[in-house]
Design a protein around this motif. Structure first.
Motif, PDB file in Angstrom:
ATOM      1  N   PHE A 174      42.940  32.236  28.588  1.00 57.23           N
ATOM      2  CA  PHE A 174      43.204  33.146  29.476  1.00 57.23           C
ATOM      3  C   PHE A 174      42.248  34.186  30.149  1.00 57.23           C
ATOM      4  O   PHE A 174      42.359  34.568  31.189  1.00 57.23           O
ATOM      5  CB  PHE A 174      44.377  34.246  28.819  1.00 57.23           C
ATOM      6  CG  PHE A 174      45.738  33.535  28.593  1.00 57.23           C
ATOM      7  CD1 PHE A 174      46.617  33.367  29.839  1.00 57.23           C
ATOM      8  CD2 PHE A 174      46.233  33.314  27.369  1.00 57.23           C
ATOM      9  CE1 PHE A 174      47.807  32.863  29.760  1.00 57.23           C
ATOM     10  CE2 PHE A 174      47.555  32.708  27.331  1.00 57.23           C
ATOM     11  CZ  PHE A 174      48.217  32.457  28.474  1.00 57.23           C
ATOM     12  N   LEU A 175      41.126  34.354  29.241  1.00 59.16           N
ATOM     13  CA  LEU A 175      40.007  35.140  29.954  1.00 59.16           C
ATOM     14  C   LEU A 175      39.247  34.432  31.104  1.00 59.16           C
ATOM     15  O   LEU A 175      38.685  35.028  32.193  1.00 59.16           O
ATOM     16  CB  LEU A 175      39.074  35.133  28.628  1.00 59.16           C
ATOM     17  CG  LEU A 175      37.759  36.040  28.956  1.00 59.16           C
ATOM     18  CD1 LEU A 175      38.081  37.526  29.432  1.00 59.16           C
ATOM     19  CD2 LEU A 175      36.972  36.142  27.776  1.00 59.16           C
ATOM     20  N   ALA A 176      39.194  33.034  31.221  1.00 60.49           N
ATOM     21  CA  ALA A 176      38.483  32.386  32.299  1.00 60.49           C
ATOM     22  C   ALA A 176      39.164  32.247  33.490  1.00 60.49           C
ATOM     23  O   ALA A 176      38.387  32.307  34.507  1.00 60.49           O
ATOM     24  CB  ALA A 176      38.517  30.939  31.841  1.00 60.49           C
ATOM     25  N   GLY A 177      40.230  32.748  33.852  1.00 61.31           N
ATOM     26  CA  GLY A 177      41.079  32.528  35.103  1.00 61.31           C
ATOM     27  C   GLY A 177      40.264  33.540  36.045  1.00 61.31           C
ATOM     28  O   GLY A 177      39.711  32.865  37.199  1.00 61.31           O
ATOM     29  N   TYR A 178      40.214  34.899  35.663  1.00 61.35           N
ATOM     30  CA  TYR A 178      39.607  35.844  36.895  1.00 61.35           C
ATOM     31  C   TYR A 178      38.543  36.044  37.037  1.00 61.35           C
ATOM     32  O   TYR A 178      37.811  36.264  37.854  1.00 61.35           O
ATOM     33  CB  TYR A 178      40.535  37.557  36.514  1.00 61.35           C
ATOM     34  CG  TYR A 178      41.746  37.540  36.965  1.00 61.35           C
ATOM     35  CD1 TYR A 178      42.168  37.856  38.334  1.00 61.35           C
ATOM     36  CD2 TYR A 178      42.914  37.382  36.331  1.00 61.35           C
ATOM     37  CE1 TYR A 178      43.257  38.029  38.732  1.00 61.35           C
ATOM     38  CE2 TYR A 178      44.072  37.541  36.747  1.00 61.35           C
ATOM     39  CZ  TYR A 178      44.316  37.855  38.041  1.00 61.35           C
ATOM     40  OH  TYR A 178      45.609  37.853  38.479  1.00 61.35           O
ATOM     41  N   VAL A 179      37.651  35.226  35.776  1.00 60.93           N
ATOM     42  CA  VAL A 179      36.128  35.446  36.039  1.00 60.93           C
ATOM     43  C   VAL A 179      35.576  33.933  36.527  1.00 60.93           C
ATOM     44  O   VAL A 179      34.268  34.160  36.878  1.00 60.93           O
ATOM     45  CB  VAL A 179      35.388  35.446  34.514  1.00 60.93           C
ATOM     46  CG1 VAL A 179      36.022  36.713  34.093  1.00 60.93           C
ATOM     47  CG2 VAL A 179      35.699  34.467  33.538  1.00 60.93           C
ATOM     48  N   ALA A 180      36.595  33.157  36.796  1.00 64.98           N
ATOM     49  CA  ALA A 180      35.965  31.945  37.266  1.00 64.98           C
ATOM     50  C   ALA A 180      35.402  32.055  38.660  1.00 64.98           C
ATOM     51  O   ALA A 180      34.317  31.420  39.086  1.00 64.98           O
ATOM     52  CB  ALA A 180      37.041  30.911  37.272  1.00 64.98           C
ATOM     53  N   PRO A 181      36.243  32.523  39.890  1.00 68.03           N
ATOM     54  CA  PRO A 181      35.783  32.614  41.031  1.00 68.03           C
ATOM     55  C   PRO A 181      34.390  33.441  41.284  1.00 68.03           C
ATOM     56  O   PRO A 181      33.521  32.665  41.786  1.00 68.03           O
ATOM     57  CB  PRO A 181      36.890  33.481  41.873  1.00 68.03           C
ATOM     58  CG  PRO A 181      37.961  33.013  40.951  1.00 68.03           C
ATOM     59  CD  PRO A 181      37.611  32.918  39.695  1.00 68.03           C
ATOM     60  N   PRO A 182      34.298  34.657  40.669  1.00 69.66           N
ATOM     61  CA  PRO A 182      32.800  35.100  40.689  1.00 69.66           C
ATOM     62  C   PRO A 182      31.953  34.515  40.078  1.00 69.66           C
ATOM     63  O   PRO A 182      30.879  34.474  40.589  1.00 69.66           O
ATOM     64  CB  PRO A 182      33.081  36.608  40.253  1.00 69.66           C
ATOM     65  CG  PRO A 182      34.120  36.487  39.341  1.00 69.66           C
ATOM     66  CD  PRO A 182      35.243  35.456  39.988  1.00 69.66           C
ATOM     67  N   LEU A 183      31.857  33.877  38.943  1.00 69.49           N
ATOM     68  CA  LEU A 183      30.760  33.100  38.257  1.00 69.49           C
ATOM     69  C   LEU A 183      30.620  31.770  39.057  1.00 69.49           C
ATOM     70  O   LEU A 183      29.613  31.379  39.041  1.00 69.49           O
ATOM     71  CB  LEU A 183      31.479  32.710  36.843  1.00 69.49           C
ATOM     72  CG  LEU A 183      31.433  34.012  36.046  1.00 69.49           C
ATOM     73  CD1 LEU A 183      31.954  33.512  34.538  1.00 69.49           C
ATOM     74  CD2 LEU A 183      30.363  34.853  35.704  1.00 69.49           C
ATOM     75  N   LEU A 184      31.628  31.171  39.687  1.00 72.02           N
ATOM     76  CA  LEU A 184      31.320  29.975  40.668  1.00 72.02           C
ATOM     77  C   LEU A 184      30.425  30.289  41.814  1.00 72.02           C
ATOM     78  O   LEU A 184      29.381  29.890  42.000  1.00 72.02           O
ATOM     79  CB  LEU A 184      32.625  29.391  40.760  1.00 72.02           C
ATOM     80  CG  LEU A 184      33.277  28.630  39.990  1.00 72.02           C
ATOM     81  CD1 LEU A 184      34.533  28.242  40.475  1.00 72.02           C
ATOM     82  CD2 LEU A 184      32.619  27.242  39.690  1.00 72.02           C
ATOM     83  N   GLY A 185      30.900  31.627  42.248  1.00 70.63           N
ATOM     84  CA  GLY A 185      30.086  32.172  43.391  1.00 70.63           C
ATOM     85  C   GLY A 185      28.744  32.360  43.049  1.00 70.63           C
ATOM     86  O   GLY A 185      27.912  32.128  43.738  1.00 70.63           O
ATOM     87  N   LEU A 186      28.225  33.024  41.722  1.00 65.60           N
ATOM     88  CA  LEU A 186      27.254  33.366  41.573  1.00 65.60           C
ATOM     89  C   LEU A 186      26.319  32.194  41.259  1.00 65.60           C
ATOM     90  O   LEU A 186      25.122  32.114  41.499  1.00 65.60           O
ATOM     91  CB  LEU A 186      27.205  34.124  40.056  1.00 65.60           C
ATOM     92  CG  LEU A 186      25.722  34.416  39.259  1.00 65.60           C
ATOM     93  CD1 LEU A 186      24.838  35.104  40.555  1.00 65.60           C
ATOM     94  CD2 LEU A 186      26.022  35.321  38.315  1.00 65.60           C
TER      95      LEU A 186
END
Length: 240
Positions: free
Chosen positions: A96-108
């Motif tokens: 559940f933690l991974a969802g909202y952090v995935a887009p910005p971490l992929l962007g980084l």
């Protein structure tokens, strides 16, 4: 001139000169920010952020040993990832933690590739992730959204001239960063509306609150912090 003011002036001058040497990256950032801020363009492109969001859930579900049974993307830009396994425990929390952090971490991560000139590698990695996501899609709209996104990335990777490809890759990174932060802001507003109507939320933050006992607002704040930190770091990587 006092030394402090002189040092600050030199620092600002150096930063301005550095930014002036990065017109393409600045243009890509401006375009991506405009797409995210304008309501119409955001509605048309937000599904790309949802794909990354649900892909984050799916990837972590597999990594923690859960059974992945499918992903659904909806026309209202929402999505859901289905998995099997224990209903509690660290693995579920990480999923559940991974969802909202995935887009910005992929962007980084993409920003690091763009900064080192590996724009074609970035686009091919993104295409590979989309293929992996497509295999798990379980509805027609979701399949169409992934195929259209993959088609645009494929055209940029194969046919675009190097300068255009580099600009597109940079804009994609900025879009995931800005879009990831906006998605968290939408989550926070949605949770406030839900609480005002006396209903129990079902967002990732609320699910994490039920699993851990930590208030959902703190999880939403964590999502926001990760997105903001990733955006600031990516800006430093791309511009300085």
């Amino acid at each position: 001139m006092p030394p402090l003011i002189e040092n600050l002036s030199a620092a600002f001058t150096g930063a301005f000169d550095q930014l002036s040497a990065r017109p393409a990256e600045l243009a890509a950032a401006a375009i991506a920010l405009a797409v995210v801020l304008v309501p119409l363009s955001w509605r048309m492109t937000r599904t790309v952020v949802t794909i990354a969001h649900e892909g984050g859930h799916a990837l972590v579900a597999v990594l923690v040993g859960r059974g992945l049974t499918g992903i659904r993307l909806h026309a209202d830009t929402s999505g859901v990832t289905h998995s099997t396994g224990a209903g509690r425990g660290p693995g579920v929390v990480l999923m559940f933690l991974a969802g909202y952090v995935a887009p910005p971490l992929l962007g980084l991560g993409g920003a690091a590739l763009v900064a080192t000139g590996n724009t074609r590698a970035l686009l091919w990695v993104a295409l590979a992730l989309l293929v992996a996501t497509l295999i798990q899609i379980r509805n027609a709209f979701g399949a169409l959204a992934v195929l259209v996104t993959g088609g645009v990335l494929g055209l940029a990777a194969v046919w675009a001239p190097p300068d255009v490809r580099a600009g597109f890759a940079a804009a994609l990174c900025w879009f995931l960063l800005f879009g990831g932060v906006r998605a968290v802001r939408e989550l926070q507003r949605s949770r406030r509306r839900t609480r005002r109507h006396g209903r129990r939320g079902s967002s990732d933050a609320d699910q994490l609150a039920g699993l851990t006992g930590i208030p959902g607002g703190m999880w939403a704040a964590l999502f926001w912090f990760v997105g903001t930190a990733a955006t600031v770091t990516a800006a430093w990587v791309l511009l300085f």
